[in-house]
Write a protein that holds these residues in place. Structure first.
Motif, mmCIF file in Angstrom:
data_model
loop_
_atom_site.group_PDB
_atom_site.id
_atom_site.type_symbol
_atom_site.label_atom_id
_atom_site.label_comp_id
_atom_site.label_asym_id
_atom_site.label_seq_id
_atom_site.Cartn_x
_atom_site.Cartn_y
_atom_site.Cartn_z
ATOM 1 N N LEU A 194 0.821 -1.212 0.000
ATOM 2 C CA LEU A 194 0.000 0.000 0.000
ATOM 3 C C LEU A 194 0.856 1.264 0.000
ATOM 4 O O LEU A 194 0.511 2.249 -0.638
ATOM 5 N N SER A 195 1.952 1.231 0.706
ATOM 6 C CA SER A 195 2.791 2.424 0.798
ATOM 7 C C SER A 195 3.724 2.561 -0.396
ATOM 8 O O SER A 195 4.402 3.564 -0.550
ATOM 9 N N GLY A 196 3.784 1.545 -1.233
ATOM 10 C CA GLY A 196 4.660 1.609 -2.384
ATOM 11 C C GLY A 196 6.100 1.268 -2.039
ATOM 12 O O GLY A 196 7.007 1.465 -2.831
ATOM 13 N N PHE A 197 6.336 0.742 -0.858
ATOM 14 C CA PHE A 197 7.686 0.389 -0.423
ATOM 15 C C PHE A 197 8.056 -0.958 -0.999
ATOM 16 O O PHE A 197 7.319 -1.923 -0.908
ATOM 17 N N HIS A 198 9.198 -1.012 -1.643
ATOM 18 C CA HIS A 198 9.708 -2.265 -2.180
ATOM 19 C C HIS A 198 11.149 -2.424 -1.739
ATOM 20 O O HIS A 198 11.978 -1.563 -2.013
ATOM 21 N N ALA A 199 11.436 -3.508 -1.062
ATOM 22 C CA ALA A 199 12.817 -3.796 -0.666
ATOM 23 C C ALA A 199 13.563 -4.249 -1.908
ATOM 24 O O ALA A 199 13.168 -5.190 -2.575
ATOM 25 N N SER A 200 14.592 -3.559 -2.234
ATOM 26 C CA SER A 200 15.358 -3.920 -3.423
ATOM 27 C C SER A 200 16.684 -4.532 -3.026
ATOM 28 O O SER A 200 17.164 -4.357 -1.913
ATOM 29 N N ALA A 201 17.278 -5.228 -3.956
ATOM 30 C CA ALA A 201 18.602 -5.796 -3.713
ATOM 31 C C ALA A 201 19.604 -4.679 -3.475
ATOM 32 O O ALA A 201 20.535 -4.817 -2.693
ATOM 33 N N GLN A 202 19.387 -3.559 -4.139
ATOM 34 C CA GLN A 202 20.295 -2.422 -3.962
ATOM 35 C C GLN A 202 20.221 -1.901 -2.532
ATOM 36 O O GLN A 202 21.222 -1.590 -1.921
ATOM 37 N N GLY A 203 19.031 -1.808 -1.980
ATOM 38 C CA GLY A 203 18.855 -1.362 -0.601
ATOM 39 C C GLY A 203 19.492 -2.326 0.384
ATOM 40 O O GLY A 203 20.101 -1.943 1.365
ATOM 41 N N GLN A 204 19.361 -3.607 0.123
ATOM 42 C CA GLN A 204 19.984 -4.601 0.986
ATOM 43 C C GLN A 204 21.493 -4.538 0.872
ATOM 44 O O GLN A 204 22.203 -4.760 1.831
ATOM 45 N N GLY A 205 21.996 -4.241 -0.323
ATOM 46 C CA GLY A 205 23.435 -4.091 -0.518
ATOM 47 C C GLY A 205 23.985 -2.931 0.289
ATOM 48 O O GLY A 205 25.065 -3.020 0.854
ATOM 49 N N PHE A 206 23.220 -1.866 0.356
ATOM 50 C CA PHE A 206 23.632 -0.705 1.146
ATOM 51 C C PHE A 206 23.730 -1.073 2.619
ATOM 52 O O PHE A 206 24.696 -0.741 3.291
ATOM 53 N N ALA A 207 22.716 -1.772 3.116
ATOM 54 C CA ALA A 207 22.711 -2.173 4.527
ATOM 55 C C ALA A 207 23.881 -3.106 4.824
ATOM 56 O O ALA A 207 24.540 -2.972 5.857
ATOM 57 N N THR A 208 24.129 -4.031 3.921
ATOM 58 C CA THR A 208 25.244 -4.963 4.094
ATOM 59 C C THR A 208 26.569 -4.211 4.110
ATOM 60 O O THR A 208 27.440 -4.479 4.945
ATOM 61 N N THR A 209 26.709 -3.275 3.185
ATOM 62 C CA THR A 209 27.933 -2.479 3.118
ATOM 63 C C THR A 209 28.101 -1.638 4.370
ATOM 64 O O THR A 209 29.203 -1.529 4.915
ATOM 65 N N LEU A 210 27.005 -1.052 4.835
ATOM 66 C CA LEU A 210 27.055 -0.229 6.046
ATOM 67 C C LEU A 210 27.474 -1.066 7.245
ATOM 68 O O LEU A 210 28.339 -0.660 8.025
ATOM 69 N N LEU A 211 26.876 -2.235 7.396
ATOM 70 C CA LEU A 211 27.237 -3.107 8.522
ATOM 71 C C LEU A 211 28.688 -3.556 8.442
ATOM 72 O O LEU A 211 29.386 -3.603 9.458
ATOM 73 N N ALA A 212 29.153 -3.876 7.250
ATOM 74 C CA ALA A 212 30.553 -4.288 7.084
ATOM 75 C C ALA A 212 31.491 -3.139 7.441
ATOM 76 O O ALA A 212 32.522 -3.347 8.090
ATOM 77 N N SER A 213 31.121 -1.928 7.048
ATOM 78 C CA SER A 213 31.941 -0.754 7.374
ATOM 79 C C SER A 213 31.981 -0.508 8.878
ATOM 80 O O SER A 213 33.034 -0.184 9.434
#
Length: 72
Positions: free
Chosen positions: A6-25
Motif C-alpha cells: 500500500l505504501s509503495g515500499f519495495h525492498a530492493s537488492a540495492q537497498g539490501q546491498g547498502f545495509a550490508t555495506t554499512l554493517l561491514a563498514s
C-alpha cells in the motif's frame, strides 16, 4: 493487501546491498578502533626506556597506534 504494498515500499537488492555495506563498514571501524585502543594501552604501559628501545617516544604513541589500526 500488505502495508508495504500500500505504501509503495519495495525492498530492493540495492537497498539490501547498502545495509550490508554499512554493517561491514561499521564492523571494520569497530575492529580498527579495538586495535587502536589495544595498541595505545600496550605502548602506554611501557616505560620510557622500553619505548626508546623500540624507537618510539611517548608523544608518538597515538600516531603509531593510528598507523597500526589503519594497517589492520
Amino acid at each position: 493487501m500488505q502495508i508495504a504494498q500500500l505504501s509503495g515500499f519495495h525492498a530492493s537488492a540495492q537497498g539490501q546491498g547498502f545495509a550490508t555495506t554499512l554493517l561491514a563498514s561499521l564492523r571494520a571501524l569497530r575492529q580498527r578502533r579495538a586495535v587502536y585502543t589495544r595498541t595505545v594501552n600496550e605502548l602506554t604501559a611501557l616505560s620510557g626506556r622500553e619505548l626508546a628501545d623500540i624507537g618510539i617516544s611517548r608523544s608518538e604513541i597515538r600516531a603509531v597506534a593510528r598507523r597500526t589500526a589503519n594497517a589492520a
